[in-house]
Design a protein around this motif. Structure first.
Motif, mmCIF file in Angstrom:
data_model
loop_
_atom_site.group_PDB
_atom_site.id
_atom_site.type_symbol
_atom_site.label_atom_id
_atom_site.label_comp_id
_atom_site.label_asym_id
_atom_site.label_seq_id
_atom_site.Cartn_x
_atom_site.Cartn_y
_atom_site.Cartn_z
ATOM 1 N N TYR A 219 -2.244 1.848 10.266
ATOM 2 C CA TYR A 219 -2.235 0.491 9.730
ATOM 3 C C TYR A 219 -1.940 -0.481 10.851
ATOM 4 O O TYR A 219 -1.056 -0.248 11.674
ATOM 5 N N HIS B 153 -4.683 -7.837 8.704
ATOM 6 C CA HIS B 153 -4.359 -6.422 8.633
ATOM 7 C C HIS B 153 -5.630 -5.588 8.550
ATOM 8 O O HIS B 153 -6.704 -6.098 8.240
ATOM 9 N N SER C 202 0.845 -1.192 0.000
ATOM 10 C CA SER C 202 0.000 0.000 0.000
ATOM 11 C C SER C 202 0.878 1.239 0.000
ATOM 12 O O SER C 202 1.860 1.297 0.737
ATOM 13 N N VAL D 174 -0.791 -4.401 11.002
ATOM 14 C CA VAL D 174 -0.334 -5.561 10.235
ATOM 15 C C VAL D 174 0.162 -6.573 11.258
ATOM 16 O O VAL D 174 1.155 -6.322 11.948
ATOM 17 N N VAL E 148 -6.863 -1.077 8.203
ATOM 18 C CA VAL E 148 -6.466 0.319 8.052
ATOM 19 C C VAL E 148 -7.588 1.216 8.559
ATOM 20 O O VAL E 148 -8.769 0.925 8.365
ATOM 21 N N ASP F 156 -3.229 0.385 -3.679
ATOM 22 C CA ASP F 156 -2.909 -0.967 -3.225
ATOM 23 C C ASP F 156 -2.508 -1.804 -4.429
ATOM 24 O O ASP F 156 -3.199 -1.808 -5.456
ATOM 25 N N LYS G 91 1.404 -1.875 14.830
ATOM 26 C CA LYS G 91 0.650 -0.721 14.343
ATOM 27 C C LYS G 91 1.624 0.295 13.754
ATOM 28 O O LYS G 91 2.713 0.493 14.277
#
Length: 110
Positions: A63, A86, A54, A65, A88, A98, A69
């Motif tokens: 974000y 994940h 991204s 993941v 957002v 993306d 963070k």
């Protein structure tokens, strides 16, 4: 397959309230999408077998993941490995690009 595209020429698909996606181009094993967010919008926590990168075109995002963070702003990029959960959150209005490999068959126009 679409090898040329412009966000203004692609119909947006509502992902959920405050989030719209445009599939810009795809071919072979690669796909790029343009995703617009309204401030406060939060994508669903999810995972998929595709690798994803991204790039933040504009705005500010949080974000998640895996367990980490990341506070991200325009100009930042992040890699999401396959099968890693994940999410957002848009801290401001913003736009992401993306990139997926392989292509997201579920995103192809009908």
């Amino acid at each position: 397959m679409r090898t040329f595209g412009h966000a203004n020429d692609v119909t947006a698909k509502k992902v959920k309230e405050g989030i719209e996606m445009r599939v810009l181009v795809w071919s072979g094993k690669l796909m790029m999408t343009h995703v617009s967010f309204k401030k406060g919008s939060v994508g669903d926590l999810h995972s998929h077998p595709h690798e994803q990168i991204s790039y933040i075109v504009e705005g500010e995002f949080l974000y998640t993941v895996g367990e980490k963070k990341y506070h991200m702003e325009a100009g930042g990029a992040i890699y999401v490995p396959s099968n890693v959960k994940h999410q957002v959150e848009a801290l401001t209005d913003g736009v992401l690009l993306d990139v997926f490999t392989p292509i997201r068959e579920d995103y192809l126009p009908q």
